[in-house]
Design a protein around this motif. Structure first.
Motif, mmCIF file in Angstrom:
data_model
loop_
_atom_site.group_PDB
_atom_site.id
_atom_site.type_symbol
_atom_site.label_atom_id
_atom_site.label_comp_id
_atom_site.label_asym_id
_atom_site.label_seq_id
_atom_site.Cartn_x
_atom_site.Cartn_y
_atom_site.Cartn_z
ATOM 1 N N GLY A 119 2.326 -29.686 -6.647
ATOM 2 C CA GLY A 119 2.436 -30.860 -5.783
ATOM 3 C C GLY A 119 3.717 -31.633 -6.043
ATOM 4 N N SER A 120 4.151 -31.653 -7.309
ATOM 5 C CA SER A 120 5.408 -32.342 -7.641
ATOM 6 C C SER A 120 6.578 -31.703 -6.890
ATOM 7 N N ASP A 231 1.493 -37.849 1.175
ATOM 8 C CA ASP A 231 1.264 -36.977 0.019
ATOM 9 C C ASP A 231 -0.220 -36.616 -0.041
HETATM 10 C C1 PLP Z 1 -1.340 -37.318 -4.885
HETATM 11 C C2 PLP Z 1 -0.673 -36.348 -5.801
HETATM 12 N N1 PLP Z 1 0.604 -36.016 -5.586
HETATM 13 C C3 PLP Z 1 1.246 -35.143 -6.363
HETATM 14 C C4 PLP Z 1 0.619 -34.563 -7.433
HETATM 15 C C5 PLP Z 1 1.366 -33.608 -8.289
HETATM 16 O O1 PLP Z 1 0.833 -32.325 -8.156
HETATM 17 P P1 PLP Z 1 1.052 -31.233 -9.281
HETATM 18 O O2 PLP Z 1 0.293 -31.695 -10.483
HETATM 19 O O3 PLP Z 1 0.504 -29.986 -8.689
HETATM 20 O O4 PLP Z 1 2.518 -31.164 -9.537
HETATM 21 C C6 PLP Z 1 -0.707 -34.869 -7.698
HETATM 22 C C7 PLP Z 1 -1.416 -34.284 -8.839
HETATM 23 O O5 PLP Z 1 -2.424 -34.737 -9.288
HETATM 24 C C8 PLP Z 1 -1.377 -35.798 -6.863
HETATM 25 O O6 PLP Z 1 -2.645 -36.132 -7.078
#
Ligand code: PLP
Length: 407
Positions: A119-120, A231
């Motif tokens: 997600g990042s 997001d």
């Molecule tokens: C709303 C949101 N955005 C971004 C992320 C980041 O995702 P990742 O941990 O897969 O990098 C998260 C992870 O918990 C999230 O909850």
């Protein structure tokens, strides 16, 4: 209630020697109630087993990826079939196009998809796409919202510089005036407004998006030429079979996805509207594993289940039953709970609980009774949970509230 945890303790001691801090990141149990297991042996459906063999009904669902149950036969079958054919190859497999088509077909605002791993990554690609599209730098974000753990976004700034986090202006979620003020402050340098689909920040009550806040974010982007980013990494496909802001009738230009889109197999995505296509194709983003085919095959199968099953109605119904059951059990023992946000993403806080002492004690007791809860992060309902699981959790809660009252 005695509970064996000798294997977990032994692994923690070994980890101290070879893993900095013994464990790091969001799955570290350092901020969890005492006694929470750190290491797990296996997972199936809605359940987890720790390394000592203790079984839990898991309301964390891997912090979001587990939507259809751990080890789902069709999803994992698709993953394994593709793994045998080829996974991280010299170029992508046909399934990359198939997965992009499935996502674009499912998410109304999206005309294209790009894949990454976390997600990042998807949020960073959204940031870069917005800056490439507008030629501007500044982004408006809500205080406390999590968009990942890269130098520009990590909530713990150790190891980052002020430059990494430059060009960011913060507003309050659901506060139109504060959003307008932040946009005004950005002046003619606004590249994007980032929005969580709901306020699901840690340690505080959740909030559904106020329709006027979502509409204002859309309007301010339209007026300035900036891009609106939702997001949906955590809530995506858990609230709607579309982008979560379809529920407030707002279409973003970009949306970020991950976690549940392949039911736990490693893949995330940035989805976008045509307006951002040229900018998205101009940025250089890639990774050794980003085009690996097996997770994409799992994603195609997950999207099929999203389209064809009643998982959404099921998880909503069970979430509501859990909420009602916990509220009634709490009231029977003289406690009052704040259960905020959508029922599919439960967050349970005790009223009058400075320092979260009651919450910690209650969760620790629930854990010992075989129900894995989180005292300050929203949880998740998965499709593999049954009415009997929810009834069992409510029964355990009754015992844990009684014990808390007696303590
Ligand atoms: C709303 C949101 N955005 C971004 C992320 C980041 O995702 P990742 O941990 O897969 O990098 C998260 C992870 O918990 C999230 O909850």
């Amino acid at each position: 209630m005695s509970r064996v945890n000798s294997m977990d303790l032994a692994l923690r001691a070994r980890a101290e020697a070879v893993i900095p801090g013994g464990m790091y990141g969001h799955q570290s149990v350092a901020l969890m109630p005492e006694g929470y297991p750190q290491f797990f042996a296996r997972a199936e459906g809605a359940h987890l087993w720790d390394v000592d063999g203790n079984r839990y009904l898991d309301f964390m669902c891997g912090y979001g990826p587990n939507l259809f149950g751990y080890g789902h036969a069709a999803i994992d079958g698709a993953y394994i079939d593709q793994l045998r054919k080829g996974d991280a190859m010299t170029g992508p497999a046909a399934v990359m196009v198939e997965f992009a088509e499935a996502l674009v077909g499912q998410v109304a605002h999206a005309d294209w998809a790009m894949f990454c791993k976390n997600g990042s990554d998807a949020n960073t690609m959204a940031l870069m796409t917005a800056r490439a599209h507008t030629g501007r730098k500044t982004v408006v974000l809500a205080h406390g919202a999590y968009h990942g753990a890269q130098p520009w976004s990590t909530p713990v700034p150790a190891g980052t510089t002020p430059d990494d986090r430059a060009n960011q202006i913060f507003c309050e979620y659901n506060d139109v005036e504060s959003l307008e003020k932040a946009v005004k402050q950005a002046g003619d340098d606004l590249a994007a407004i980032f929005a969580s689909p709901i306020k699901h920040d840690v340690f505080v009550d959740q909030q559904l998006p106020a329709p006027e806040y979502a509409a204002a974010a859309r309007r301010l982007c339209d007026q300035s030429g900036a891009l609106l980013v939702v997001d949906d990494v955590r809530a995506g496909f858990r609230l709607a079979r579309d982008c979560s802001w379809s529920l407030v009738d707002v279409k973003p230009d970009l949306s970020c996805w991950g976690k549940a889109i392949a039911n736990g197999h490693p893949i995330s995505a940035l989805l976008g509207a045509d307006v951002a296509r040229k900018a998205a194709s101009s940025i250089y983003v890639t990774g050794s594993y980003w085009f690996a085919a097996a997770a994409m095959a799992a994603g195609v199968e997950t999207l099929k289940l999203i389209r064809e099953t009643d998982y959404l109605e099921h998880t909503r119904r069970l979430g509501l039953a859990l909420r009602e059951g916990f509220a009634a059990a709490a009231a029977r023992h003289g406690f009052s709970l704040r259960q905020t946000g959508p029922a599919e993403l439960p967050l349970i806080m005790f009223d009058e609980d400075p320092g979260l002492k009651k919450g910690y004690a209650w969760c620790a007791d629930m854990m010992r009774r075989g129900v894995y809860l989180h005292p300050w992060h929203n949880m998740f309902i998965c499709q593999a949970m049954t009415d009997a699981d929810i009834a069992g959790a409510v029964e355990a809660a009754d015992g844990a509230f009684a014990a808390l009252k007696a303590a």
